[in-house]
Design an enzyme around this catalytic site. Structure first.
Site, PDB file in Angstrom:
ATOM      1  CE1 TYR A 125      69.193 133.176  19.284  1.00 41.56           C
ATOM      2  CE2 TYR A 125      67.546 133.496  17.361  1.00 41.56           C
ATOM      3  CZ  TYR A 125      68.165 132.716  18.495  1.00 41.56           C
ATOM      4  OH  TYR A 125      67.603 131.229  18.555  1.00 41.56           O
ATOM      5  CE  LYS A 176      77.808 127.051  32.119  1.00 42.80           C
ATOM      6  NZ  LYS A 176      77.550 125.623  32.868  1.00 42.80           N
ATOM      7  CG  ASP A 209      74.611 124.031  33.275  1.00 45.05           C
ATOM      8  OD1 ASP A 209      74.141 124.911  34.126  1.00 45.05           O
ATOM      9  OD2 ASP A 209      75.895 123.556  33.510  1.00 45.05           O
ATOM     10  CG  ASP A 233      66.128 129.158  20.127  1.00 41.25           C
ATOM     11  OD1 ASP A 233      64.642 129.163  19.840  1.00 41.25           O
ATOM     12  OD2 ASP A 233      66.986 128.395  19.708  1.00 41.25           O
ATOM     13  CG  ASP A 237      62.139 124.272  20.964  1.00 38.67           C
ATOM     14  OD1 ASP A 237      61.364 125.370  20.747  1.00 38.67           O
ATOM     15  OD2 ASP A 237      62.597 123.835  20.155  1.00 38.67           O
TER      16      ASP A 237
HETATM   17  C1  IPM Z   1      62.085 130.407  17.700  1.00 34.75           C
HETATM   18  C2  IPM Z   1      62.656 129.924  16.368  1.00 34.75           C
HETATM   19  C3  IPM Z   1      63.579 131.015  15.865  1.00 34.75           C
HETATM   20  C4  IPM Z   1      64.523 131.410  16.902  1.00 34.75           C
HETATM   21  C5  IPM Z   1      63.998 130.716  14.563  1.00 34.75           C
HETATM   22  C6  IPM Z   1      63.180 130.074  13.654  1.00 34.75           C
HETATM   23  C7  IPM Z   1      64.842 131.563  14.064  1.00 34.75           C
HETATM   24  O1  IPM Z   1      63.245 128.720  16.777  1.00 34.75           O
HETATM   25  O2  IPM Z   1      61.300 131.349  17.492  1.00 34.75           O
HETATM   26  O3  IPM Z   1      62.131 129.904  18.800  1.00 34.75           O
HETATM   27  O4  IPM Z   1      65.667 130.850  17.002  1.00 34.75           O
HETATM   28  O5  IPM Z   1      64.271 132.333  17.587  1.00 34.75           O
HETATM   29 MN    MN Z   2      63.289 128.207  18.785  1.00 36.51          MN
END
Ligand code: IPM
Ligand code: MN
Length: 330
Positions: A125, A176, A209, A233, A237
């Site tokens: 990032y 990893k 993984d 990240d 999710d």
């Molecule tokens: C998150 C989002 C952000 C990230 C994006 C929108 C840049 O996916 O906060 O998880 O990748 O950190």
């Molecule tokens: Mn995200």
């Protein structure tokens, strides 16, 4: 003391869910001064501004920021994300991205209670890299990963402190190391060194993984997880999908040193496909607001909202109906 709280509704469902979070916070009787900012994709489309220096300067003097979601399909991907969200993470030194995943009786994986700590200022990032010979058949693109001992250590220490404060006192490092032999080595050495200062915290290591398999098959094994930015990240999710749902996935972008405000936001994005239809679950925004209250030391109000959230966990309906139910249960 009246907290000065920046409000960035943003785009898509962002303003809709933030409105419900504020409805709940107001009903709980929080004394605060809301400081609204017109930022996000719609602002950019109007006048080309992503994050004016004057806004960043004003934000840096606030006590906290509550953000809904930013990004809209009319703006090329990355412009708002990097120019607004990532710029605030970097410039306000929001080095911890804290993402709790708690699954209740009406969800998949009831009983899961884990905290993911994602390093929030480094790795891929940080923007290292570039093109050589762009647009030619010999084009080269590199995208580096920046990992500093300082950045890794403060994140790992946050993880050990958080694990120590919880009943299970367990911390898992996710990386990893078998392939990322430089960055992974720095993370692993730092983790193992800091661990010697926390003999009461038990530890584990998982490759990212393998962690994905465990998230799906046995997420209850985790208490606190610490990982680098990109893995965090992706993994968070997945965490939302397997525990509590993405509609309950909240986050705090923390500056634990408190040299400036921390920023709280749902993990879900602006969801343009359902924007304006009152279909979004506002709980991730409400829980993000609760995390903000806890960070500001408003524990009594935070606990009352958590109790109201638990009592209304089964409630379905439109975005404002869910907000009304939570506010009504206070
Ligand atoms: C998150 C989002 C952000 C990230 C994006 C929108 C840049 O996916 O906060 O998880 O990748 O950190
Ligand atoms: Mn995200």
């Amino acid at each position: 003391m009246t907290h000065r709280i920046g409000i960035i509704g943003g785009d898509g469902i962002g303003p809709e869910v933030v409105a419900e979070a504020l409805k709940v916070v107001d009903a709980a009787g929080l004394a605060y001064e809301p400081v609204p900012f017109d930022l996000g994709g719609s602002r950019y489309l109007r006048d080309g501004a992503v994050l004016p220096d004057a806004d960043l300067e004003a934000i840096s003097r606030l006590d906290a920021v509550l953000l809904g979601a930013v990004g809209t399909p009319e703006v090329p991907p990355g412009v708002i994300e990097r120019g607004l969200l990532l710029r605030m993470r970097f410039e306000l030194d929001l080095y911890i991205n804290l993402r709790p995943f708690v699954a209740g009786p009406s969800h998949l994986n009831d009983g899961v209670d884990m905290m993911c700590i994602r390093e929030n200022t480094e790795s891929t990032y940080a923007g290292e890299g570039g093109f050589l010979r762009k647009g030619t058949p010999h084009e080269i693109a590199t995208q580096g990963s920046v990992n500093t001992r300082f950045g890794v250590e403060r994140c790992v220490r946050y993880g050990f402190d958080l694990a120590r404060s919880r009943p299970r006192k367990h911390l898992t490092l996710v990386h990893k190391t078998n392939v990322l032999t430089f960055a992974g080595d720095l993370w692993e050495r730092t983790f193992n060194e800091v661990a010697t200062e926390y003999p009461d915290v038990t530890t584990a290591y998982n490759h990212v993984d393998a962690a994905c398999i465990h998230f799906v098959q046995d997420p209850g094994r985790y208490d606190v997880i610490v990982t680098e930015n990109l893995f965090g990240d992706i993994l968070t999710d997945l965490g939302g999908a397997v525990a509590g749902g993405i509609g309950r996935a909240a986050s705090g972008n923390l500056n634990p040193a408190r040299t400036g405000p921390s920023l709280f936001e749902p993990v879900h994005g602006s969801a343009p496909d359902i924007a304006g239809q009152a279909k979004a679950d506002p709980r991730a925004a409400v829980i993000s607001a609760v995390m903000m209250l806890e960070f500001l030391g408003e524990d009594t109000i935070a606990t009352r909202i958590r109790t109201a959230l638990a009592a209304t966990d089964h409630v379905t309906g439109s975005t404002p109906e869910i907000g009304d139910a939570i506010a009504g249960a206070l």
